[in-house]
Design an enzyme around this catalytic site. Structure first.
Site, PDB file in Angstrom:
ATOM      1  N   ASP A   1       6.491 -20.979   9.594  1.00  0.00           N
ATOM      2  CA  ASP A   1       6.499 -21.813  10.991  1.00  0.00           C
ATOM      3  C   ASP A   1       5.191 -22.682  10.980  1.00  0.00           C
ATOM      4  OD1 ASP A   1       8.734 -21.642  13.503  1.00  0.00           O
ATOM      5  OD2 ASP A   1       6.553 -22.609  13.751  1.00  0.00           O
TER       6      ASP A   1
ATOM      7  N   GLU B   1      15.097 -26.739  18.805  1.00  0.00           N
ATOM      8  CA  GLU B   1      14.459 -28.010  18.738  1.00  0.00           C
ATOM      9  C   GLU B   1      14.875 -28.753  17.869  1.00  0.00           C
ATOM     10  OE1 GLU B   1      10.255 -27.685  18.655  1.00  0.00           O
ATOM     11  OE2 GLU B   1      10.275 -26.019  20.342  1.00  0.00           O
TER      12      GLU B   1
ATOM     13  N   HIS C   1      18.759 -22.772  11.325  1.00  0.00           N
ATOM     14  CA  HIS C   1      17.324 -22.049  10.746  1.00  0.00           C
ATOM     15  C   HIS C   1      17.485 -20.887  11.453  1.00  0.00           C
ATOM     16  CE1 HIS C   1      15.923 -24.682  14.290  1.00  0.00           C
ATOM     17  NE2 HIS C   1      15.290 -23.517  14.436  1.00  0.00           N
TER      18      HIS C   1
ATOM     19  N   HIS D   1      14.923 -17.808  12.269  1.00  0.00           N
ATOM     20  CA  HIS D   1      13.394 -17.169  12.495  1.00  0.00           C
ATOM     21  C   HIS D   1      13.305 -15.916  11.882  1.00  0.00           C
ATOM     22  CE1 HIS D   1      12.011 -20.487  15.379  1.00  0.00           C
ATOM     23  NE2 HIS D   1      13.386 -20.609  15.496  1.00  0.00           N
TER      24      HIS D   1
HETATM   25  P1  AMP Z   1      13.582 -23.736  17.035  1.00  0.00           P
HETATM   26  O1  AMP Z   1      13.246 -23.844  18.551  1.00  0.00           O
HETATM   27  O2  AMP Z   1      14.529 -22.749  16.897  1.00  0.00           O
HETATM   28  O3  AMP Z   1      14.379 -25.207  16.890  1.00  0.00           O
HETATM   29  O4  AMP Z   1      12.481 -23.792  16.180  1.00  0.00           O
HETATM   30  C1  AMP Z   1      12.022 -24.804  15.642  1.00  0.00           C
HETATM   31  C2  AMP Z   1      10.635 -24.344  15.245  1.00  0.00           C
HETATM   32  O5  AMP Z   1      10.209 -25.245  13.856  1.00  0.00           O
HETATM   33  C3  AMP Z   1       9.767 -24.284  15.939  1.00  0.00           C
HETATM   34  O6  AMP Z   1       9.290 -22.740  15.865  1.00  0.00           O
HETATM   35  C4  AMP Z   1       8.579 -25.012  15.241  1.00  0.00           C
HETATM   36  O7  AMP Z   1       7.202 -24.475  15.678  1.00  0.00           O
HETATM   37  C5  AMP Z   1       9.060 -25.160  13.904  1.00  0.00           C
HETATM   38  N1  AMP Z   1       8.460 -26.232  13.145  1.00  0.00           N
HETATM   39  C6  AMP Z   1       8.709 -27.632  13.758  1.00  0.00           C
HETATM   40  N2  AMP Z   1       8.120 -28.612  12.838  1.00  0.00           N
HETATM   41  C7  AMP Z   1       7.867 -27.921  11.506  1.00  0.00           C
HETATM   42  C8  AMP Z   1       7.056 -28.133  10.500  1.00  0.00           C
HETATM   43  N3  AMP Z   1       6.858 -29.376  10.216  1.00  0.00           N
HETATM   44  N4  AMP Z   1       6.973 -27.084   9.566  1.00  0.00           N
HETATM   45  C9  AMP Z   1       7.202 -25.884  10.028  1.00  0.00           C
HETATM   46  N5  AMP Z   1       7.518 -25.420  11.083  1.00  0.00           N
HETATM   47  C10 AMP Z   1       8.118 -26.497  12.177  1.00  0.00           C
END
Ligand code: AMP
Length: 113
Positions: free
Chosen positions: A31, A96, A101, A103
């Site tokens: 992340d 987001e 995905h 985590h």
């Molecule tokens: P969510 O809120 O479950 O959609 O989590 C999205 C996650 O993607 C967040 O923890 C972000 O920090 C991560 N994220 C966003 N852009 C990137 C990127 N380019 N590379 C790695 N992680 C990312």
């Protein structure tokens, strides 16, 4: 939710990311804004917007994603101390990025949910 699916670009290596595992079906990468000492995202290589798109035909991807997450936890040596797997869905779930995905978080004592 973001319009551009950044995760598709990571999977196809159009943009740089810290990919730690990739096979035919899933990709795992660090992340970009880690909230814990270990914070890895595991995603399907095919576009699945959220868990709401899981159906009879693609449900097996969940096994691949969770199995990959567990193997990464073992490789990183956090399997005995423990870890958490989180799947956020849509607005109330604070998803987001519109690409399914999971985590993998750990490396310290996590707060109770
Ligand atoms: P969510 O809120 O479950 O959609 O989590 C999205 C996650 O993607 C967040 O923890 C972000 O920090 C991560 N994220 C966003 N852009 C990137 C990127 N380019 N590379 C790695 N992680 C990312």
């Amino acid at each position: 939710m973001e319009k551009n699916n950044i995760f598709e670009k990571i999977i196809s290596r159009q943009i740089k990311s810290d990919i730690i595992f990739q096979d035919k079906r899933v990709t795992a990468f660090k992340d970009i804004r880690p909230k814990y000492p270990v914070h890895i995202l595991i995603v399907p290589n095919t576009k699945i917007v959220s868990s709401n798109e899981i159906n009879e035909n693609n449900k097996y991807i969940l096994t691949d994603i969770f199995f990959t997450a567990i193997n990464i936890a073992k490789k990183m040596g956090i399997h005995n101390s423990g870890y958490r797997l989180i799947l956020n869905c849509n607005n109330h779930g604070r998803q987001e990025i519109p690409h399914l995905h999971v985590h993998l978080i750990g490396g310290e004592l996590l707060k109770n949910i």
